[in-house]
Design an enzyme around this catalytic site. Structure first.
Site, PDB file in Angstrom:
ATOM      1  N   ASN A   1      29.967  50.609  27.888  1.00 25.36           N
ATOM      2  CA  ASN A   1      30.704  49.515  28.818  1.00 25.36           C
ATOM      3  C   ASN A   1      29.715  48.388  29.019  1.00 25.36           C
ATOM      4  O   ASN A   1      28.713  48.629  29.317  1.00 25.36           O
ATOM      5  CB  ASN A   1      30.651  50.460  30.357  1.00 25.36           C
ATOM      6  CG  ASN A   1      31.068  49.343  31.524  1.00 25.36           C
ATOM      7  OD1 ASN A   1      32.095  48.418  31.087  1.00 25.36           O
ATOM      8  ND2 ASN A   1      31.062  49.595  32.471  1.00 25.36           N
TER       9      ASN A   1
ATOM     10  N   TYR B   1      36.136  42.884  43.069  1.00 29.16           N
ATOM     11  CA  TYR B   1      37.398  43.257  42.249  1.00 29.16           C
ATOM     12  C   TYR B   1      37.597  44.339  41.601  1.00 29.16           C
ATOM     13  O   TYR B   1      38.614  45.088  41.450  1.00 29.16           O
ATOM     14  CB  TYR B   1      37.920  41.856  41.566  1.00 29.16           C
ATOM     15  CG  TYR B   1      38.885  41.840  40.730  1.00 29.16           C
ATOM     16  CD1 TYR B   1      40.284  41.890  41.194  1.00 29.16           C
ATOM     17  CD2 TYR B   1      39.026  41.998  39.243  1.00 29.16           C
ATOM     18  CE1 TYR B   1      41.452  42.180  40.516  1.00 29.16           C
ATOM     19  CE2 TYR B   1      39.942  41.991  38.484  1.00 29.16           C
ATOM     20  CZ  TYR B   1      41.331  41.896  39.268  1.00 29.16           C
ATOM     21  OH  TYR B   1      42.409  42.042  38.149  1.00 29.16           O
TER      22      TYR B   1
ATOM     23  N   ASP C   1      41.090  38.228  46.282  1.00 23.11           N
ATOM     24  CA  ASP C   1      39.816  38.447  46.109  1.00 23.11           C
ATOM     25  C   ASP C   1      39.295  37.446  45.139  1.00 23.11           C
ATOM     26  O   ASP C   1      38.162  37.051  45.379  1.00 23.11           O
ATOM     27  CB  ASP C   1      39.666  39.588  45.429  1.00 23.11           C
ATOM     28  CG  ASP C   1      40.601  39.978  44.163  1.00 23.11           C
ATOM     29  OD1 ASP C   1      40.482  39.123  43.266  1.00 23.11           O
ATOM     30  OD2 ASP C   1      41.442  40.848  44.255  1.00 23.11           O
TER      31      ASP C   1
ATOM     32  N   CYS D   1      35.251  48.566  30.246  1.00 25.89           N
ATOM     33  CA  CYS D   1      35.425  49.915  30.183  1.00 25.89           C
ATOM     34  C   CYS D   1      35.025  50.688  31.395  1.00 25.89           C
ATOM     35  O   CYS D   1      34.222  50.163  32.202  1.00 25.89           O
ATOM     36  CB  CYS D   1      34.861  50.191  28.907  1.00 25.89           C
ATOM     37  SG  CYS D   1      35.098  49.359  27.513  1.00 25.89           S
TER      38      CYS D   1
ATOM     39  N   SER E   1      43.452  45.182  45.391  1.00 28.34           N
ATOM     40  CA  SER E   1      42.074  44.967  45.623  1.00 28.34           C
ATOM     41  C   SER E   1      41.628  43.739  46.822  1.00 28.34           C
ATOM     42  O   SER E   1      40.510  44.028  47.102  1.00 28.34           O
ATOM     43  CB  SER E   1      41.338  44.125  44.356  1.00 28.34           C
ATOM     44  OG  SER E   1      42.064  43.211  43.654  1.00 28.34           O
TER      45      SER E   1
ATOM     46  N   CYS F   1      24.511  39.683  40.469  1.00 27.39           N
ATOM     47  CA  CYS F   1      24.532  38.757  39.493  1.00 27.39           C
ATOM     48  C   CYS F   1      25.573  37.675  40.275  1.00 27.39           C
ATOM     49  O   CYS F   1      26.647  38.231  40.451  1.00 27.39           O
ATOM     50  CB  CYS F   1      25.009  39.071  38.203  1.00 27.39           C
ATOM     51  SG  CYS F   1      25.605  37.803  37.057  1.00 27.39           S
TER      52      CYS F   1
ATOM     53  N   CYS G   1      26.739  43.265  38.867  1.00 25.70           N
ATOM     54  CA  CYS G   1      27.647  42.312  38.815  1.00 25.70           C
ATOM     55  C   CYS G   1      28.343  42.349  40.104  1.00 25.70           C
ATOM     56  O   CYS G   1      28.998  43.378  40.624  1.00 25.70           O
ATOM     57  CB  CYS G   1      28.876  42.725  37.718  1.00 25.70           C
ATOM     58  SG  CYS G   1      30.295  41.930  37.688  1.00 25.70           S
TER      59      CYS G   1
ATOM     60  N   GLY H   1      39.986  50.074  32.484  1.00 24.62           N
ATOM     61  CA  GLY H   1      40.610  49.635  31.146  1.00 24.62           C
ATOM     62  C   GLY H   1      41.810  50.663  30.924  1.00 24.62           C
ATOM     63  O   GLY H   1      41.988  51.650  30.808  1.00 24.62           O
TER      64      GLY H   1
ATOM     65  N   CYS I   1      31.739  34.505  31.940  1.00 22.19           N
ATOM     66  CA  CYS I   1      30.665  35.839  31.945  1.00 22.19           C
ATOM     67  C   CYS I   1      30.467  36.172  30.557  1.00 22.19           C
ATOM     68  O   CYS I   1      31.405  36.221  29.897  1.00 22.19           O
ATOM     69  CB  CYS I   1      31.389  36.943  32.905  1.00 22.19           C
ATOM     70  SG  CYS I   1      30.492  38.540  32.855  1.00 22.19           S
TER      71      CYS I   1
HETATM   72  S1  SF4 Z   1      28.820  36.639  35.410  1.00 21.22           S
HETATM   73 FE1  SF4 Z   1      30.272  37.251  36.981  1.00 21.22          FE
HETATM   74  S2  SF4 Z   1      31.556  38.701  36.055  1.00 21.22           S
HETATM   75 FE2  SF4 Z   1      29.562  38.645  34.792  1.00 21.22          FE
HETATM   76  S3  SF4 Z   1      28.144  40.130  35.458  1.00 21.22           S
HETATM   77 FE3  SF4 Z   1      27.535  38.080  36.572  1.00 21.22          FE
HETATM   78  S4  SF4 Z   1      28.947  38.256  38.299  1.00 21.22           S
HETATM   79 FE4  SF4 Z   1      29.760  39.921  37.154  1.00 21.22          FE
END
Ligand code: SF4
Length: 472
Positions: free
Chosen positions: A112, A252, A356, A12, A293, A448, A246, A38, A392
């Site tokens: 979100n 992306y 990507d 979102c 992207s 992440c 993230c 979204g 994820c």
């Molecule tokens: S697992 Fe991948 S998509 Fe999910 S928060 Fe981590 S980097 Fe982002």
């Protein structure tokens, strides 16, 4: 929009504003610039200081508000939401913001992300008498707030936020305040801006440009903020935090004109392309990127490799919502309707096609075929991120390894499956360096990377306990 045919969707986008005479209209424009996050549903709730009023529906923002519904949303505060579901059914009940009415007060809630302990919390809440109206994990927070009963709404919110786990950026609207909160890892972006005497909070900084707001600062992991007649007030609801932004936002999801943790998304993508050219150079005639992207990464690859960039693929912008049903058949048909190869550019050329990411492989296979049909003599696929191997759980709609082609096949097998002449990915280290380590002292520079290496920054709660499914 391309997200829908690729099969990788984020949950979102959220936008809120306080102290503006046209709060609902500003929220509409803010949400418009977040529509890429979204397209299933949209909604806005406003407050005139006495009452909260909202409108929401399935569809794109412009369709949801096409009959002048904004006129009914008066007042100086508003929050809004554009939705792509990762949990919960695709029906009107799950379109946000949710509006909760109680005997003496009301509040609206927009979220979100994805909670990793929503199922166990919901069981616990239902066992103690709570009745849920939606199948969305967002409603859990509302029940927790209502149950806290400290006698003070701010403390109720803080108490509830300590119980939810996973990826979340929340906006809450009461009759006389806008509240926002970010999870202890800061998975999802959330930033504060200012326009005149009004504060705005948005999923991406590109929304600030649209409403003429100036960037103030990012919301930090574990923070809760309140904007009311006294101004902006920020606290931590927990100090047990670390940055795990993230990385897919950079790769992306986010718009190229957004900045996340001070890093421009287009520049990060361009550096990924440069790094990819360093790591996986191939002699060719032209470089082309999959719109939209991957264009930035393709430009970076071309710059670094010295191979000219060409507009080899064109996106049809007017297909819009035809492919909202993410079935395999529609996804495959969708690629042809959405993309065309420019044969005048491609014919008899050795092409480096930069994308990507590869999720299920369907899209890549179709694009390689498009390029071959347009006369490419060779198609070399270069992916500006590492292979997606792990699911994820923090707000992206892939939660099964079986859906990820790289979790099930080797690079050589995938290359054959998509009928490319060669296939290479960017390395994990290359990606971290290319994005630019926003928090250099933290693991992976504050990013992440779980999608690529399974190093989840949090316990997986319900997903580990088998409440949701048994992971491979
Ligand atoms: S697992 Fe991948 S998509 Fe999910 S928060 Fe981590 S980097 Fe982002």
């Amino acid at each position: 929009m391309f997200a829908e045919i690729k099969g990788l969707n984020e949950e979102c986008g959220i936008f809120g504003i306080w102290n503006h005479s046209q709060a609902a209209e500003m929220t509409y424009y803010g949400l418009h610039s977040l529509q890429h996050r979204g397209q299933e549903g949209a909604g806005i709730v406003s407050t005139d200081g006495i009452k909260l009023k909202g409108h929401r529906n399935l569809g794109l923002l412009a369709d949801v508000f096409k009959h002048g519904e904004l006129k009914n949303l008066q007042g100086k505060g508003a929050i809004g939401h554009v939705r792509y579901s990762t949990t919960g059914e695709k029906d009107l009940n799950n379109v946000q913001p949710f509006l909760f009415h109680f005997q003496q007060s009301s509040f609206a809630l927009a979220h979100n992300g994805n909670l990793i302990n929503a199922v166990s919390l919901r069981r616990e809440l239902e066992a103690s008498g709570a009745i849920f109206q939606t199948s969305s994990d967002t409603e859990v927070l509302a029940h927790l707030i209502k149950k806290s009963q400290t006698g003070n709404f701010w403390d109720d919110c803080k108490m509830a936020l300590k119980r939810v786990q996973g990826g979340f950026a929340y906006l809450l609207l009461t009759e006389n305040a806008l509240i926002a909160a970010l999870d202890p890892n800061g998975f999802r972006p959330l930033s504060i801006g200012k326009v005149g005497d009004s504060y705005v909070v948005a999923s991406e900084t590109c929304a600030f440009e649209t409403v003429g707001a100036e960037f103030v600062r990012d919301v930090e992991p574990g923070e809760i903020l309140c904007i009311d007649e006294k101004g902006l007030h920020i606290e931590h609801f927990t100090k047990d935090t670390r940055h795990s932004i993230c990385s897919m936002e950079y790769i992306y999801f986010a718009r190229p004109d957004s900045n996340i943790a001070g890093i421009n998304v287009h520049s990060a993508r361009k550096r990924s392309g440069k790094m990819l050219a360093e790591e996986a150079f191939i002699q060719a005639d032209i470089v082309t990127g999959v719109p939209d992207s991957s264009i930035s990464a393709a430009i970076g690859y071309a710059e670094e490799s010295g191979i000219p960039y060409e507009l080899g693929l064109i996106k049809n912008r007017y297909v819009a919502r035809t492919f909202i049903q993410p079935s395999q058949a529609l996804r495959e048909q969708g690629v042809r309707m959405k993309l065309s190869a420019v044969s005048g550019v491609i014919k008899n050329k050795k092409v480096v096609m930069v994308d990507d990411s590869i999720v299920r492989g369907t899209t890549s296979k179709r694009i390689v075929q498009l390029l071959r049909d347009a006369g490419a003599s060779e198609v070399h696929v270069r992916i500006a991120s590492p292979p997606l191997i792990y699911p994820c759980f923090y707000g992206i709609n892939i939660q099964q390894q079986s859906e990820l082609i790289a979790a099930n096949y080797t690079k050589e097998e995938i290359c054959q499956m998509i009928a490319a002449d060669s296939l290479e990915y960017l390395s994990i280290d290359g990606l971290v360096e290319a994005i630019g380590r926003p928090y250099p002292d933290e693991p992976y520079g504050g990013l992440c990377m779980a999608y690529f290496n399974g190093d989840y920054p949090t316990p997986l709660c319900d997903y580990e306990n088998g409440y949701v499914f048994n992971r491979k």
